[in-house]
Design an enzyme around this catalytic site. Structure first.
Site, mmCIF file in Angstrom:
data_model
loop_
_atom_site.group_PDB
_atom_site.id
_atom_site.type_symbol
_atom_site.label_atom_id
_atom_site.label_comp_id
_atom_site.label_asym_id
_atom_site.label_seq_id
_atom_site.Cartn_x
_atom_site.Cartn_y
_atom_site.Cartn_z
ATOM 1 N N GLU A 218 1.823 -0.334 -4.966
ATOM 2 C CA GLU A 218 0.901 0.759 -5.294
ATOM 3 C C GLU A 218 1.815 1.974 -5.424
ATOM 4 O O GLU A 218 2.244 2.542 -4.415
ATOM 5 C CB GLU A 218 -0.142 0.969 -4.196
ATOM 6 N N ASP B 212 0.834 -1.189 0.000
ATOM 7 C CA ASP B 212 0.000 0.000 0.000
ATOM 8 C C ASP B 212 0.879 1.253 0.000
ATOM 9 O O ASP B 212 1.854 1.331 0.757
ATOM 10 C CB ASP B 212 -0.891 -0.038 1.251
#
Lengths: 106, 728
Positions: free
Chosen positions: B392, B355
Site C-alpha cells: 500500500e 499496510d
C-alpha cells in the site's frame, strides 16, 4: 482426570482404549502405546474413546503421529468420541485423518 | 548408521537451579521461545537493559509461579538466552521483565514493574475468545505462549500461481461468516471460512487476501457510542500486538489454544482448491500507541530500537495511530524478515500486502530513503523468493509512492490511481479518456518498466465505500463511528445515481446495479491484478459508512441473503470473473507494444470510439473502445479470441462502429450491461453471433464486450439490444 490407555492386537487390528484427559502431560504415554502396537504392523488402528473427555493439541498430534508411524494405508477409527472431541477434530480439520464410527467392526 | 540420541548430549542437561526450576545457558538464536529436548530455549534482545528476568506463569494464573533472572554470564552482546527444563508446553505462559533507564529524552522507557510480551512469541494468550470480557486487573494481559510447529502439511506448499493470473478477494475473517445468514457452523472463524471454500470456488477467485490476522486487542480504544450505547471496538485489527501470533479470537479453537492448527488447516484446504492465501500485514506501527499508550512489549524491551523517535524522545506518527515502527533499524529489519519467513515457511502463506508500506521506506529519522534496506532485503530474500509482495504505497505522513515505490523488480502496489480514475469515469466525469486508456492497459504510465503485474487494480477495498455505496451515496455517513462524521475519506468519487441512500425508485436501482456491473466489468478486463472487496459481488452495502473499523455488527458482517436479493449482480460477477479466467489476453504480464509483432494485421491493442480506429480523446469525451488481438495473448505464447470492449459513460445511447475482423471470424456478444438479467451476459462458448457485424448500439452508461472468433455451432443470431427501461 487421569489418562489411561490399554492396547491389544486382534487379527492384525490394533485396538487401544483411552480414557481421561489427553494433553501434553499424557501424550507421551499414548505415544509409547502407539509405538508398542506399531511393532506388530497392524492393518488398522481402532481407538475406543468413549471415555476420553478432553483432547488437547498434544493429543491431536498423536493421531498424526500414529498415521505417520503406521503409514497412509492404515486406517484409523475413533469409536464413539464425545461431542467435544468431535468438535475439536472438526474445527482443526484433523477429522479428515480419521474415521468416526459408533462401533467397530463398522 | 548411528541414531541421534539427545539424552547423550551434555548441552541438554541443566546446570543451574532456581527455586526448584532447572535451567542452563541457552542458544542465542533463534529469538523467541523454542522447544528443545527436555525444555524450552528462551532468547531475547535488548540494547539498553541493565538486566532481564524470565517470568513464568501457569496458564491463566493471576501471578507468576517463578521469575528467573538471567545470570550475567548468559548475556551475549545484547541478547539474553537460557534453556529451562521440564516445562509443560501447553500450559506455559511466559514474559520478561527488563530493568533499564527511564529517560524518554534519550528514548528509554524501561519499567521493571511491567511484564513484557516476547516480540517473537508464536501465540498470545489473553484474548483467546473474541470479545470475552478481560480481567482489567491482569498483571500481564497479553501473554506469550508456545506452539507446536509440527503440523502435517502432507504434500502442500505455496501455490506460486503466476501473479498476472490472480483474482484477489479481500475479506475480513470475522465479517465473512459471522452473519446468521452464512449458515456455517463455526461463524466468524478460520473454520468458518473453510466451510465457504465451495463458495469461493464457484465465484471464481483464486486468492484470498485476509485483513489483519496477527494478534490484536479488539478492546483497544474501545468506547461506547453515545447515541446508540453500542460498544465501538478495534474490529478490523490494524493494530498489532505481536507479529508472529495468529489472532486467537478468529479461531473456533482459540479457547483450546489450537488457533495455529485451525489456521494452517484452512490454508491447506484453500491450497488444495487452488486458492492462494495473502495476508494483510501491519508493520508500520504497534498497539502500544504514543507516550500515553500502554507498555506491552517493544516499548519496555527496547523503545529506542523499535520505534521512530523525535529528537525529544516522542513518537513520530507516520501511521496516524500514535507510533511508527522503526523498520529500517537493522534489528527491526531482521525481525520483520524473520516474521515473514516464518509465515511463508510455517504457514505456507503465498503473499503479503503491506499496510501503509511507504513507512517501510523511511529512515530512522522519518525521511524517505532512496534505497530502503528493508524493502531490498524482502525483495531478495531466498525464503520469500516466490511470495507476492504488495505495497500500500502511501502512508499517513503524506508520502505517496504509487508508481514510484522502490520495487527491486519484485514489489507490486495497490494502484490507488486506478481506483480514483475508474470511479470518476464511471460517475461520468469528462476529460479522462487518456488516463482511462492507461488504467485499462495496466497503467504503463506508472509502471513502464515493471509490467502490468506491478499494479493491483481495485475500485473498492476495506477502506472506503463498497461498490453498492459508491453508486448510492454522494457523501460519507459515518455518524455511527461516534466521531461526528469527521473520520473517513472525503474524496470518494462516488455518485448516488439520483437519491442519497436506499430507495424504492426502480429506475435508480436499475442504474445502480448497472453501474456495479460496469465497474466489475472494467476491473476484470483491465490488465493488472484485479482485487474484489468481499461482498461487492452481491451488492453489499455499509449504508454509506466509509470507515467501519469499529463495528462488530451488520455494518461489517456479510449478509449472505444478498445473493438472493441481488441475484443479477451475483450471477454477473461470477460470469465476468470467469470471463477473465477464460481469456488469457486479459492477463498479460508485459505491457502492450502497440504493434503487430505477431504479423496478424492487427496491433496487440488498438483504440476505438464511436468510429472504429478513431478514438475520441477530446476533453468532453465519455466513450472509449479497445480491441485486443488474441494472437498476441501473453506475448504470443498462447492464443485467444479477439476481445473488443466498448464503454459508454455518456447519459445517452450511442452507436459504435465495429472494427473489421479477419476472414472467418465474426463478432459474438459476451456482455452487455445495459440488458436486464439474465440477458446481460452469455455463457462461455455459447455467445450468440451478432446479426450486424458492422455496428452496435451501446445503451447509456453501459459496457459491452464482444468476442471475435469463428462462429459457434449454434445458428442463433442476435442484435445488440438496448434496454428501454434504462435510466440515464
Amino acid at each position: 482426570m487421569n489418562f489411561t490407555v490399554t492396547s491389544e492386537i486382534k487379527n492384525s487390528v490394533a485396538e487401544l482404549t483411552l480414557s481421561g484427559s489427553l494433553d501434553s502431560g499424557s501424550a507421551s504415554v499414548f505415544q509409547a502405546e502407539i509405538q508398542k502396537v506399531a511393532g506388530n504392523v497392524p492393518t488398522e488402528m481402532v481407538l475406543r474413546v468413549s471415555e476420553l473427555s478432553f483432547m488437547a493439541s498434544a493429543g491431536l498430534r498423536m493421531i498424526v503421529f500414529a498415521k505417520q508411524k503406521l503409514g497412509p494405508s492404515v486406517q484409523i477409527y475413533l469409536v464413539k468420541p464425545q461431542d467435544q472431541i468431535i468438535d475439536t477434530l472438526q474445527m482443526t480439520g484433523f477429522i479428515h485423518s480419521v474415521h468416526i464410527v459408533d462401533k467397530y467392526p463398522v | 548408521m548411528a541414531e541421534s540420541n539427545f539424552d547423550t548430549r551434555i548441552d541438554y542437561y541443566p546446570t543451574h537451579e532456581h527455586k526448584g526450576i532447572k535451567y542452563r545457558r541457552g542458544h542465542v538464536l533463534p529469538f523467541g521461545a523454542t522447544m528443545v529436548p527436555n525444555g524450552v530455549n528462551f532468547s531475547i534482545y535488548s540494547s539498553a537493559a541493565f538486566s532481564c528476568t524470565l517470568v513464568l506463569f501457569e496458564k491463566g494464573a493471576d501471578q507468576p509461579y517463578t521469575e528467573i533472572p538471567f545470570p550475567e554470564e548468559f548475556r551475549i552482546g545484547n541478547t539474553y538466552s537460557m534453556i529451562v527444563f521440564d516445562l509443560d508446553f501447553e500450559t506455559l505462559e511466559y514474559g520478561y521483565r527488563m530493568d533499564g533507564p527511564f529517560n524518554p529524552e534519550a528514548g528509554h522507557r524501561f519499567d521493571k514493574t511491567k511484564i513484557l510480551s516476547d516480540p517473537y512469541a508464536k501465540a498470545i494468550g489473553g484474548r483467546d475468545e473474541w470479545m470475552a470480557p478481560p480481567n482489567w486487573e491482569n498483571v500481564y494481559p497479553h501473554r506469550s505462549r508456545l506452539v507446536f510447529e509440527d503440523f502435517d502439511w502432507e504434500n502442500d506448499k505455496p501455490l506460486e500461481t503466476p501473479i498476472e493470473d490472480l483474482i484477489v478477494y479481500e475479506a475480513h475473517v470475522r465479517s465473512f461468516t459471522k452473519h446468521e445468514s452464512s449458515k456455517v457452523k463455526y461463524k466468524g472463524t478460520f473454520a468458518g471460512i473453510r466451510e465457504k471454500i465451495p463458495y469461493l470456488l464457484e465465484l471464481g477467485v483464486n486468492c484470498l487476501e485476509l485483513m489483519p490476522i496477527y494478534e490484536f486487542d479488539e478492546y483497544e480504544h474501545s468506547k461506547t457510542n453515545p447515541e446508540t450505547g453500542e460498544m465501538l471496538i478495534n474490529y478490523w485489527g490494524y493494530s498489532t500486538l505481536n507479529f508472529f501470533a495468529p489472532k486467537s479470537g478468529y479461531a473456533a479453537t482459540g479457547k483450546y489454544g489450537m488457533q495455529v492448527d485451525e489456521l494452517k488447516t484452512l490454508i491447506k484446504d484453500l491450497h488444495a482448491n487452488g486458492i492462494e492465501v495473502m495476508l494483510d500485514v501491519v508493520f508500520n506501527h504497534t498497539a502500544e500507541g504514543d507516550h500515553r499508550g500502554p507498555t506491552i512489549s517493544f516499548k519496555g524491551i527496547d523503545n529506542n530500537t523499535y520505534y521512530m523517535l523525535t529528537p525529544e524522545g516522542y513518537y513520530y506518527n507516520f501511521s496516524g495511530t500514535g507510533n511508527t515502527l522503526n523498520c529500517n533499524h537493522p534489528v527491526v529489519r531482521n525481525m520483520v524478515l524473520d516474521c515473514l519467513r516464518y509465515w511463508a515457511s510455517e504457514y505456507h502463506i503465498d503473499g503479503f500486502r503491506f499496510d501503509l508500506a511507504a513507512i517501510l521506506g523511511r529512515a530512522q529519522d522519518g525521511s524517505p530513503l532512496n534505497n530502503p534496506p528493508l524493502l531490498e532485503s524482502l525483495a531478495h530474500d531466498p525464503v520469500l523468493a516466490k511470495c507476492k509482495l504488495i505495497a500500500e504505497a502511501w502512508d499517513a505522513g503524506g508520502l505517496y509512492q504509487v508508481g514510484s515505490f522502490p520495487a527491486y523488480g519484485r514489489w507490486a502496489e495497490w494502484n490507488g490511481k486506478y481506483r480514483d480514475t475508474i470511479r470518476r469515469f464511471l460517475k461520468g466525469e469528462e476529460g479522462l479518456i487518456g488516463e482511462m486508456s492507461q488504467r485499462l492497459q495496466g497503467s504503463p504510465d506508472l509502471y513502464s518498466t515493471r509490467g502490468t503485474a506491478a499494479g493491483i487494480n481495485f475500485i473498492t477495498c476495506h477502506d472506503g465505500f463498497t461498490l453498492m455505496d459508491t453508486f448510492s451515496y454522494n457523501e460519507k455517513h459515518n455518524e455511527a463511528n461516534g466521531e461526528n462524521n469527521n473520520d473517513g475519506n472525503n474524496d470518494n468519487f462516488s455518485w448516488n445515481c439520483g437519491w442519497e441512500g436506499e430507495t424504492d425508485d426502480e429506475g435508480i436501482n436499475i442504474l445502480r446495479h448497472r453501474q456495479i456491473k460496469n465497474a466489475l466489468t472494467l476491473l476484470m478486463v483491465s490488465q493488472g491484478i484485479p482485487m474484489i472487496l468481499m461482498g461487492d459481488e452481491m451488492g453489499r452495502t455499509k449504508y454509506g459508512n466509509n470507515n467501519t473499523y469499529c463495528h462488530d455488527n451488520d455494518l461489517n458482517w456479510l449478509n449472505w441473503d444478498l445473493i438472493e436479493k441481488n441475484a443479477d449482480i451475483y450471477y454477473f460477477a461470477k460470469h465476468i470473473i470467469n470471463f477473465r479466467r477464460n481469456h488469457p489476453v486479459l492477463r498479460n504480464r508485459d505491457h502492450f507494444r502497440n504493434s503487430d509483432y505477431m504479423g496478424t494485421g492487427y496491433s496487440d491493442i488498438s483504440f476505438h470510439g464511436t468510429q472504429a480506429w478513431n478514438a475520441d480523446w477530446s476533453e468532453s469525451s465519455r466513450v472509449l473502445a479497445y480491441m485486443l488481438d488474441g494472437v498476441h495473448a501473453k506475448n504470443g505464447f498462447t492464443t485467444d479470441d479477439t476481445v473488443y470492449v466498448a464503454i459508454n459513460m455518456h447519459w445517452e445511447a450511442l452507436p459504435f462502429e465495429l472494427p473489421h475482423l479477419p476472414e472467418g471470424k465474426s463478432w459474438h456478444v459476451s456482455v452487455n450491461t445495459d440488458m436486464p438479467s439474465p440477458y446481460d451476459f452469455h455463457q462461455h462458448t455459447k455467445e450468440p453471433v451478432m446479426e450486424d457485424q458492422y455496428s452496435c448500439i451501446l445503451g447509456p452508461r453501459s459496457v459491452v464486450i464482444l468476442l471475435g472468433k469463428k462462429p459457434n455451432l449454434t445458428k442463433k443470431k442476435t442484435n445488440l439490444k438496448t434496454n428501454k427501461k434504462s435510466k440515464k
